[in-house]
Write a protein that holds these residues in place. Structure first.
Motif, PDB file in Angstrom:
ATOM      1  N   GLY A   1       0.843  -1.191   0.000  1.00  0.00           N
ATOM      2  CA  GLY A   1       0.000   0.000   0.000  1.00  0.00           C
ATOM      3  C   GLY A   1       0.876   1.237   0.000  1.00  0.00           C
ATOM      4  N   GLY A   2       0.304   2.364  -0.414  1.00  0.00           N
ATOM      5  CA  GLY A   2       1.083   3.585  -0.497  1.00  0.00           C
ATOM      6  C   GLY A   2       1.556   4.087   0.853  1.00  0.00           C
ATOM      7  N   GLY A   3       0.905   3.659   1.928  1.00  0.00           N
ATOM      8  CA  GLY A   3       1.263   4.134   3.261  1.00  0.00           C
ATOM      9  C   GLY A   3       2.697   3.814   3.645  1.00  0.00           C
ATOM     10  N   PHE A   4       3.167   2.618   3.302  1.00  0.00           N
ATOM     11  CA  PHE A   4       4.535   2.247   3.652  1.00  0.00           C
ATOM     12  C   PHE A   4       5.533   3.108   2.901  1.00  0.00           C
ATOM     13  CE2 PHE A   4       8.362  -0.271   2.613  1.00  0.00           C
ATOM     14  CZ  PHE A   4       8.901  -0.345   3.888  1.00  0.00           C
ATOM     15  N   GLN A   5       5.274   3.339   1.609  1.00  0.00           N
ATOM     16  CA  GLN A   5       6.178   4.176   0.824  1.00  0.00           C
ATOM     17  C   GLN A   5       6.208   5.603   1.361  1.00  0.00           C
ATOM     18  OE1 GLN A   5       8.232   3.156  -1.581  1.00  0.00           O
ATOM     19  NE2 GLN A   5       7.528   1.047  -1.444  1.00  0.00           N
ATOM     20  N   LYS A   6       5.072   6.087   1.823  1.00  0.00           N
ATOM     21  CA  LYS A   6       5.014   7.424   2.407  1.00  0.00           C
ATOM     22  C   LYS A   6       5.835   7.486   3.692  1.00  0.00           C
ATOM     23  CE  LYS A   6       1.068   9.464   2.764  1.00  0.00           C
ATOM     24  NZ  LYS A   6      -0.356   9.643   3.116  1.00  0.00           N
ATOM     25  N   LEU A   7       5.689   6.461   4.527  1.00  0.00           N
ATOM     26  CA  LEU A   7       6.445   6.404   5.783  1.00  0.00           C
ATOM     27  C   LEU A   7       7.943   6.352   5.500  1.00  0.00           C
ATOM     28  CD1 LEU A   7       6.783   5.943   8.854  1.00  0.00           C
ATOM     29  CD2 LEU A   7       6.465   3.493   8.406  1.00  0.00           C
ATOM     30  N   LEU A   8       8.330   5.452   4.606  1.00  0.00           N
ATOM     31  CA  LEU A   8       9.742   5.271   4.283  1.00  0.00           C
ATOM     32  C   LEU A   8      10.334   6.559   3.706  1.00  0.00           C
ATOM     33  CD1 LEU A   8      11.745   2.768   4.264  1.00  0.00           C
ATOM     34  CD2 LEU A   8      11.397   2.768   1.792  1.00  0.00           C
ATOM     35  N   THR A   9       9.607   7.166   2.793  1.00  0.00           N
ATOM     36  CA  THR A   9      10.097   8.383   2.152  1.00  0.00           C
ATOM     37  C   THR A   9      10.185   9.540   3.140  1.00  0.00           C
ATOM     38  OG1 THR A   9       9.059   7.649   0.089  1.00  0.00           O
ATOM     39  CG2 THR A   9       9.771   9.934   0.190  1.00  0.00           C
ATOM     40  N   THR A  10       9.249   9.603   4.070  1.00  0.00           N
ATOM     41  CA  THR A  10       9.290  10.658   5.090  1.00  0.00           C
ATOM     42  C   THR A  10      10.545  10.553   5.935  1.00  0.00           C
ATOM     43  OG1 THR A  10       6.875  10.766   5.190  1.00  0.00           O
ATOM     44  CG2 THR A  10       8.083  11.678   7.057  1.00  0.00           C
ATOM     45  N   VAL A  11      10.894   9.337   6.348  1.00  0.00           N
ATOM     46  CA  VAL A  11      12.110   9.114   7.134  1.00  0.00           C
ATOM     47  C   VAL A  11      13.337   9.596   6.357  1.00  0.00           C
ATOM     48  CG1 VAL A  11      13.631   7.343   8.125  1.00  0.00           C
ATOM     49  CG2 VAL A  11      11.150   7.191   8.446  1.00  0.00           C
ATOM     50  N   CYS A  12      13.382   9.242   5.080  1.00  0.00           N
ATOM     51  CA  CYS A  12      14.528   9.602   4.239  1.00  0.00           C
ATOM     52  C   CYS A  12      14.581  11.107   3.990  1.00  0.00           C
ATOM     53  CB  CYS A  12      14.452   8.855   2.912  1.00  0.00           C
ATOM     54  SG  CYS A  12      14.494   7.055   3.088  1.00  0.00           S
ATOM     55  N   LEU A  13      13.429  11.690   3.727  1.00  0.00           N
ATOM     56  CA  LEU A  13      13.351  13.119   3.439  1.00  0.00           C
ATOM     57  C   LEU A  13      13.804  13.954   4.639  1.00  0.00           C
ATOM     58  CD1 LEU A  13      12.496  15.371   1.495  1.00  0.00           C
ATOM     59  CD2 LEU A  13      10.151  15.063   2.266  1.00  0.00           C
ATOM     60  N   VAL A  14      13.317  13.609   5.815  1.00  0.00           N
ATOM     61  CA  VAL A  14      13.706  14.338   7.035  1.00  0.00           C
ATOM     62  C   VAL A  14      15.204  14.185   7.289  1.00  0.00           C
ATOM     63  CG1 VAL A  14      13.431  14.424   9.545  1.00  0.00           C
ATOM     64  CG2 VAL A  14      11.419  14.201   8.076  1.00  0.00           C
ATOM     65  N   SER A  15      15.738  12.986   7.050  1.00  0.00           N
ATOM     66  CA  SER A  15      17.168  12.751   7.259  1.00  0.00           C
ATOM     67  C   SER A  15      18.013  13.634   6.357  1.00  0.00           C
ATOM     68  CB  SER A  15      17.508  11.278   7.005  1.00  0.00           C
ATOM     69  OG  SER A  15      16.848  10.441   7.920  1.00  0.00           O
ATOM     70  N   LEU A  16      17.637  13.738   5.080  1.00  0.00           N
ATOM     71  CA  LEU A  16      18.393  14.573   4.152  1.00  0.00           C
ATOM     72  C   LEU A  16      18.264  16.054   4.499  1.00  0.00           C
ATOM     73  CD1 LEU A  16      17.886  12.959   0.624  1.00  0.00           C
ATOM     74  CD2 LEU A  16      19.655  12.550   2.335  1.00  0.00           C
ATOM     75  N   PHE A  17      17.096  16.446   4.959  1.00  0.00           N
ATOM     76  CA  PHE A  17      16.878  17.841   5.350  1.00  0.00           C
ATOM     77  C   PHE A  17      17.819  18.230   6.500  1.00  0.00           C
ATOM     78  CE2 PHE A  17      14.631  21.045   7.952  1.00  0.00           C
ATOM     79  CZ  PHE A  17      14.539  22.062   7.007  1.00  0.00           C
ATOM     80  N   ILE A  18      17.913  17.355   7.507  1.00  0.00           N
ATOM     81  CA  ILE A  18      18.801  17.635   8.642  1.00  0.00           C
ATOM     82  C   ILE A  18      20.261  17.557   8.197  1.00  0.00           C
ATOM     83  CG2 ILE A  18      19.465  16.944  10.972  1.00  0.00           C
ATOM     84  CD1 ILE A  18      16.681  15.759  11.316  1.00  0.00           C
ATOM     85  N   ALA A  19      20.565  16.637   7.265  1.00  0.00           N
ATOM     86  CA  ALA A  19      21.931  16.531   6.742  1.00  0.00           C
ATOM     87  C   ALA A  19      22.353  17.832   6.068  1.00  0.00           C
ATOM     88  CB  ALA A  19      22.024  15.372   5.753  1.00  0.00           C
ATOM     89  N   GLN A  20      21.425  18.455   5.335  1.00  0.00           N
ATOM     90  CA  GLN A  20      21.741  19.721   4.681  1.00  0.00           C
ATOM     91  C   GLN A  20      21.961  20.835   5.698  1.00  0.00           C
ATOM     92  OE1 GLN A  20      22.737  20.552   1.933  1.00  0.00           O
ATOM     93  NE2 GLN A  20      22.449  22.770   1.868  1.00  0.00           N
ATOM     94  N   ILE A  21      21.195  20.828   6.775  1.00  0.00           N
ATOM     95  CA  ILE A  21      21.401  21.810   7.844  1.00  0.00           C
ATOM     96  C   ILE A  21      22.798  21.636   8.446  1.00  0.00           C
ATOM     97  CG2 ILE A  21      20.664  22.512  10.151  1.00  0.00           C
ATOM     98  CD1 ILE A  21      17.799  21.834   9.342  1.00  0.00           C
ATOM     99  N   CYS A  22      23.190  20.383   8.692  1.00  0.00           N
ATOM    100  CA  CYS A  22      24.532  20.107   9.231  1.00  0.00           C
ATOM    101  C   CYS A  22      25.614  20.560   8.249  1.00  0.00           C
ATOM    102  CB  CYS A  22      24.695  18.613   9.517  1.00  0.00           C
ATOM    103  SG  CYS A  22      23.694  18.014  10.887  1.00  0.00           S
TER     104      CYS A  22
END
Length: 258
Positions: free
Chosen positions: A32-53
């Motif tokens: 279902g699309g829910g898992f892909q949304k969850l997985l992508t959210t984790v990855c997206l937030v990680s990259l966002f914080i990586a860019q801040i660092c």
């Protein structure tokens, strides 16, 4: 203390790119699309914080590495939002997946800006960490879709083993080559006792525990004891984080590929 910021960026990039690259292992029409949304959210937030660092560490917000992260984050955002409408991947979703997946190899090169050997070691560490973390996240999703095939978890474990073998060999060669760090009375690195402690913990928690637990995890998955297997994957994620944290410390602080 720049090495601490580099270690933080490495972990965040590994979570962002290392996990996302395994997204197609479990087909979205199965989860279902829910898992892909969850997985992508984790990855997206990680990259966002990586860019801040990246910026806090004194790097430019408009250099090549930053641009790679911006493009990846925008693609992941669309990948996440399109799964609100589509459970099955269509051409647009595949494009939004492929862009960050391909940029994974560029992102770690622009982050490291070092020799090709160092690049491949760090990249393999990111994928190693990503495969195990992906299995842990997917294992939790079986509570939502209990009839989901166990095949995706097996594939994640196979990828873990494929990455495990060359990393173990590489680390072993590096330990032999860095023998002067382990000689009695050495003042290199953190000193004799500290160096032995780091190398021992790296080998025990980053390799030995992982391989033993992955074998038990495989057996539990084959028995479809998914909740028990997920507990194993959760513990593996903790140990791979510790193991790769030690490895990244030895690399960014002393230049050792262990």
């Amino acid at each position: 203390m720049n090495y601490i910021m580099e270690m933080a960026q490495f972990f965040l990039l590994s979570l962002g790119f290392g996990v996302f690259i395994f997204a197609p292992v479990a087909k979205s029409e199965m989860t279902g699309g829910g898992f892909q949304k969850l997985l992508t959210t984790v990855c997206l937030v990680s990259l966002f914080i990586a860019q801040i660092c990246h910026v806090i560490g004194g790097k430019s917000a408009t250099d090549l590495h930053s641009i790679v992260l911006y493009i990846s984050m925008v693609s992941m955002l669309f990948h996440r939002q399109l799964h609100e409408t589509f459970d099955k991947k269509n051409a647009a979703l595949w494009i939004m997946y492929s862009i960050p997946a391909l940029l994974t190899f560029v992102a770690f090169y622009t982050f490291l800006n070092s020799s090709i050997g160092n690049y491949f070691f760090i990249l393999s560490s990111a994928l190693y960490l990503g495969a195990i973390t992906y299995a842990m996240i997917l294992g939790h999703w079986y509570l939502v879709t209990p009839k989901l095939s166990e095949r995706p978890l097996k594939i994640a474990l196979i990828f873990t083993w494929i990455l495990f073998a060359p990393k173990l060999i590489w680390s072993g060669i590096e330990v032999v080559g860095a023998g002067e760090y382990l000689e009695l009375g050495t003042r290199l690195g953190g000193g004799y006792a500290f160096n032995w402690l780091m190398v021992s913990m790296r080998g025990l928690w980053g390799y030995l525990v992982i391989i033993v637990m992955s074998i038990f995890g495989w057996k539990l998955v084959a028995m479809r004891s998914i909740q028990s297997a997920t507990g194993i994957f959760y513990a593996m994620t903790i140990f791979v984080f510790i193991g790769e944290m030690i490895s990244s410390f030895l690399f960014f602080k002393y230049g050792l590929l262990i």
